[in-house]
Design a protein around this motif. Structure first.
Motif, PDB file in Angstrom:
ATOM      1  N   GLU A   5      28.304  47.525  55.566  1.00 50.14           N
ATOM      2  CA  GLU A   5      29.502  48.041  54.894  1.00 50.14           C
ATOM      3  C   GLU A   5      29.972  49.362  55.509  1.00 50.14           C
ATOM      4  O   GLU A   5      31.149  49.526  55.824  1.00 50.14           O
ATOM      5  CB  GLU A   5      29.190  48.216  53.405  1.00 50.14           C
ATOM      6  N   PHE A   6      29.014  50.282  55.729  1.00 57.57           N
ATOM      7  CA  PHE A   6      29.418  51.604  56.224  1.00 57.57           C
ATOM      8  C   PHE A   6      29.954  51.536  57.646  1.00 57.57           C
ATOM      9  O   PHE A   6      30.918  52.206  57.988  1.00 57.57           O
ATOM     10  CB  PHE A   6      28.242  52.585  56.139  1.00 57.57           C
ATOM     11  N   GLN A   7      29.300  50.658  58.453  1.00 56.64           N
ATOM     12  CA  GLN A   7      29.788  50.513  59.833  1.00 56.64           C
ATOM     13  C   GLN A   7      31.182  49.883  59.861  1.00 56.64           C
ATOM     14  O   GLN A   7      32.030  50.253  60.667  1.00 56.64           O
ATOM     15  CB  GLN A   7      28.804  49.658  60.634  1.00 56.64           C
ATOM     16  N   ILE A   9      33.477  50.165  57.554  1.00 57.33           N
ATOM     17  CA  ILE A   9      34.443  51.195  57.128  1.00 57.33           C
ATOM     18  C   ILE A   9      34.701  52.163  58.278  1.00 57.33           C
ATOM     19  O   ILE A   9      35.850  52.490  58.595  1.00 57.33           O
ATOM     20  CB  ILE A   9      33.920  51.939  55.882  1.00 57.33           C
ATOM     21  N   GLU A  10      33.614  52.591  58.917  1.00 60.38           N
ATOM     22  CA  GLU A  10      33.739  53.509  60.064  1.00 60.38           C
ATOM     23  C   GLU A  10      34.625  52.916  61.146  1.00 60.38           C
ATOM     24  O   GLU A  10      35.502  53.565  61.687  1.00 60.38           O
ATOM     25  CB  GLU A  10      32.349  53.790  60.666  1.00 60.38           C
ATOM     26  N   ARG A  11      34.350  51.650  61.458  1.00 59.57           N
ATOM     27  CA  ARG A  11      35.036  51.037  62.589  1.00 59.57           C
ATOM     28  C   ARG A  11      36.487  50.709  62.293  1.00 59.57           C
ATOM     29  O   ARG A  11      37.346  50.888  63.140  1.00 59.57           O
ATOM     30  CB  ARG A  11      34.301  49.766  63.028  1.00 59.57           C
ATOM     31  N   TYR A  12      36.778  50.207  61.080  1.00 60.22           N
ATOM     32  CA  TYR A  12      38.118  49.676  60.838  1.00 60.22           C
ATOM     33  C   TYR A  12      39.005  50.522  59.924  1.00 60.22           C
ATOM     34  O   TYR A  12      40.216  50.401  59.946  1.00 60.22           O
ATOM     35  CB  TYR A  12      38.028  48.243  60.289  1.00 60.22           C
ATOM     36  N   PHE A  13      38.409  51.364  59.088  1.00 59.32           N
ATOM     37  CA  PHE A  13      39.258  52.070  58.126  1.00 59.32           C
ATOM     38  C   PHE A  13      39.294  53.578  58.296  1.00 59.32           C
ATOM     39  O   PHE A  13      40.221  54.232  57.847  1.00 59.32           O
ATOM     40  CB  PHE A  13      38.836  51.699  56.699  1.00 59.32           C
ATOM     41  N   ARG A  14      38.252  54.133  58.944  1.00 61.83           N
ATOM     42  CA  ARG A  14      38.273  55.574  59.163  1.00 61.83           C
ATOM     43  C   ARG A  14      38.894  55.809  60.531  1.00 61.83           C
ATOM     44  O   ARG A  14      38.430  55.279  61.527  1.00 61.83           O
ATOM     45  CB  ARG A  14      36.856  56.111  59.138  1.00 61.83           C
ATOM     46  N   GLU A  97      34.068  40.022  60.244  1.00 66.22           N
ATOM     47  CA  GLU A  97      34.610  41.125  61.034  1.00 66.22           C
ATOM     48  C   GLU A  97      35.996  40.823  61.606  1.00 66.22           C
ATOM     49  O   GLU A  97      36.870  41.692  61.628  1.00 66.22           O
ATOM     50  CB  GLU A  97      33.644  41.483  62.164  1.00 66.22           C
ATOM     51  N   ALA A  98      36.196  39.591  62.063  1.00 60.95           N
ATOM     52  CA  ALA A  98      37.502  39.228  62.635  1.00 60.95           C
ATOM     53  C   ALA A  98      38.586  39.332  61.566  1.00 60.95           C
ATOM     54  O   ALA A  98      39.697  39.814  61.821  1.00 60.95           O
ATOM     55  CB  ALA A  98      37.458  37.813  63.203  1.00 60.95           C
ATOM     56  N   GLY A 120      40.684  56.678  51.267  1.00 59.03           N
ATOM     57  CA  GLY A 120      39.431  56.245  50.669  1.00 59.03           C
ATOM     58  C   GLY A 120      39.535  54.847  50.128  1.00 59.03           C
ATOM     59  O   GLY A 120      40.579  54.190  50.278  1.00 59.03           O
ATOM     60  N   GLY A 121      38.441  54.389  49.522  1.00 61.28           N
ATOM     61  CA  GLY A 121      38.463  53.045  48.969  1.00 61.28           C
ATOM     62  C   GLY A 121      37.108  52.604  48.529  1.00 61.28           C
ATOM     63  O   GLY A 121      36.201  53.413  48.321  1.00 61.28           O
ATOM     64  N   ASP A 122      36.969  51.292  48.396  1.00 59.91           N
ATOM     65  CA  ASP A 122      35.721  50.712  47.940  1.00 59.91           C
ATOM     66  C   ASP A 122      35.632  49.325  48.558  1.00 59.91           C
ATOM     67  O   ASP A 122      36.653  48.644  48.700  1.00 59.91           O
ATOM     68  CB  ASP A 122      35.745  50.640  46.407  1.00 59.91           C
ATOM     69  N   THR A 123      34.441  48.922  48.963  1.00 61.60           N
ATOM     70  CA  THR A 123      34.263  47.614  49.576  1.00 61.60           C
ATOM     71  C   THR A 123      33.171  46.869  48.818  1.00 61.60           C
ATOM     72  O   THR A 123      32.064  47.384  48.682  1.00 61.60           O
ATOM     73  CB  THR A 123      33.864  47.782  51.058  1.00 61.60           C
ATOM     74  N   THR A 124      33.521  45.687  48.297  1.00 61.10           N
ATOM     75  CA  THR A 124      32.543  44.927  47.516  1.00 61.10           C
ATOM     76  C   THR A 124      32.607  43.458  47.906  1.00 61.10           C
ATOM     77  O   THR A 124      33.532  43.022  48.594  1.00 61.10           O
ATOM     78  CB  THR A 124      32.830  45.020  45.999  1.00 61.10           C
TER      79      THR A 124
END
Ligand code: ADP
Ligand code: MG
Length: 326
Positions: A5-7, A9-14, A97-98, A120-124
């Motif tokens: 999840e964190f990767q 977010i790092e890769r696509y949203f931050r 991921e795609a 920001g956000g949330d991923t579930t």
């Protein structure tokens, strides 16, 4: 190995890059921190899209990213607000991921276009659901509202109505359109363009504004309710695309332009004295805008059809998607 999840977010949203002054702290901490510029207020809206309810399940990821943001920006447009930031709650059946890459591409293309920062956000994990919360700046006291329409006001509509509903009807094979028409109609359904510049130019000019998301009849009715007035509109004056004209010629079915949702045009009222200013400002941004009727004191909404028949557009509720709970 799939990304966590964190990767993801790092890769696509931050994203790196210049952050506007109103964003003190973005993605990466427990909460974001924002600042409202002096003399401004914050207009805030949130909308959720559920796969199979608010968009066909086979919709491309980039289109879902675009639409999830666009429907929210349309609410800011209707308030006359200038988009500032958004938060994103993403519920995914699996960390594909795609799909996420496609979603982020559609989302950020539109966000960049209108100067909006994802803070920001949330991923579930769960059934595909996208919630976007947006906030925009508006001069203090200057937000456009649904209330404020007065008898004598002209009723205006941007762009054309019914195209998204026609796309859906064609997708479900309830009617047929040419391949070329379908391309244009599908773009109206999947890639709605929020009328941001148009909303902002209506500040101080329009008496009441709403964005058309549930259908012209239903949404104009919200203005009438909030303002305590009635209205008469004229079917022949409705701005329609060529495809919609052909559909109407073949079927006479006014339910689509009057009741079809998902157009994201602006419907607003203004005194006749504002007409030339409205026309000049819309000409400047290159957007078509049409007078479709008038506000009157008699409660209710009437639509006069060509042969003198009078329809109640609110009774023409068009079912925009199977499984829709709305
Ligand atoms: P917490 O557990 O403190 O709620 P999270 O693990 O949910 O934090 O999120 C970590 C950071 O990533 C936060 O800054 C959050 O806003 C951000 N974030 C999580 N999911 C998304 C997303 N889909 N889009 C943008 N930012 C996200
Ligand atoms: Mg969280």
């Amino acid at each position: 190995m799939p990304l966590g999840e964190f990767q993801l977010i790092e890769r696509y949203f931050r994203r790196d890059g210049v952050v506007p002054e109103s964003v003190v702290l973005g993605i990466g901490d427990d909460a974001a921190v924002v600042r409202v510029p002096a003399g401004q207020e914050l207009a805030v809206a949130i909308d959720t899209l559920v796969a199979g309810v608010h968009f066909p399940v086979e919709t491309a990821a980039a289109d879902v990213g675009h639409k999830a943001l666009a429907v929210n920006l349309s609410d800011l447009a209707a308030m006359g607000a200038d988009p500032a930031w958004a938060t994103l709650a993403l519920t995914l059946p699996e960390p594909d991921e795609a799909w996420i890459a496609g979603f982020a591409e559609g989302f950020f293309e539109l966000a960049d276009d209108c100067g909006l920062t994802l803070i920001g956000g949330d991923t579930t994990r769960g059934p595909l659901t996208v919630s976007v919360q947006v906030a925009g700046h508006v001069p203090a006291g200057g937000a456009l509202r649904r209330q404020g329409a007065r008898p004598g006001d002209q009723i205006w509509l941007t762009g054309t109505v019914g195209d998204a509903a026609l796309a859906l009807a064609a997708l479900k094979q309830r009617c047929s359109v040419s391949a070329e028409e379908m391309m244009r109609l599908r773009a109206r359904l999947d890639r709605p363009q929020p009328r941001l510049a148009e909303g902002q130019l209506l500040r101080g000019l329009a008496h009441a504004v709403i964005d058309v998301s549930d259908g012209l009849g239903a949404d104009l009715d919200h203005i009438l309710d909030a303002s305590g007035v009635g209205a008469t509109i004229h079917a022949v004056k409705l701005p329609l695309s060529g495809a919609m004209e052909r559909y109407l010629g073949a079927t006479g079915d006014w339910a689509l332009p009057l009741g079809g949702g998902d157009d994201y045009e602006l419907c607003f009222t203004a005194p006749e004295s504002a007409r030339s200013t409205i026309e000049a400002r819309f000409a400047e941004v290159g957007t078509a805008v049409t007078v479709i009727g008038r506000i009157d004191g008699r409660p209710g909404l009437r639509c006069v059809v060509e042969d003198g028949e009078i329809l109640d557009p609110r009774a023409l509720g068009y079912q925009h998607f199977s499984g829709s709970v709305e």
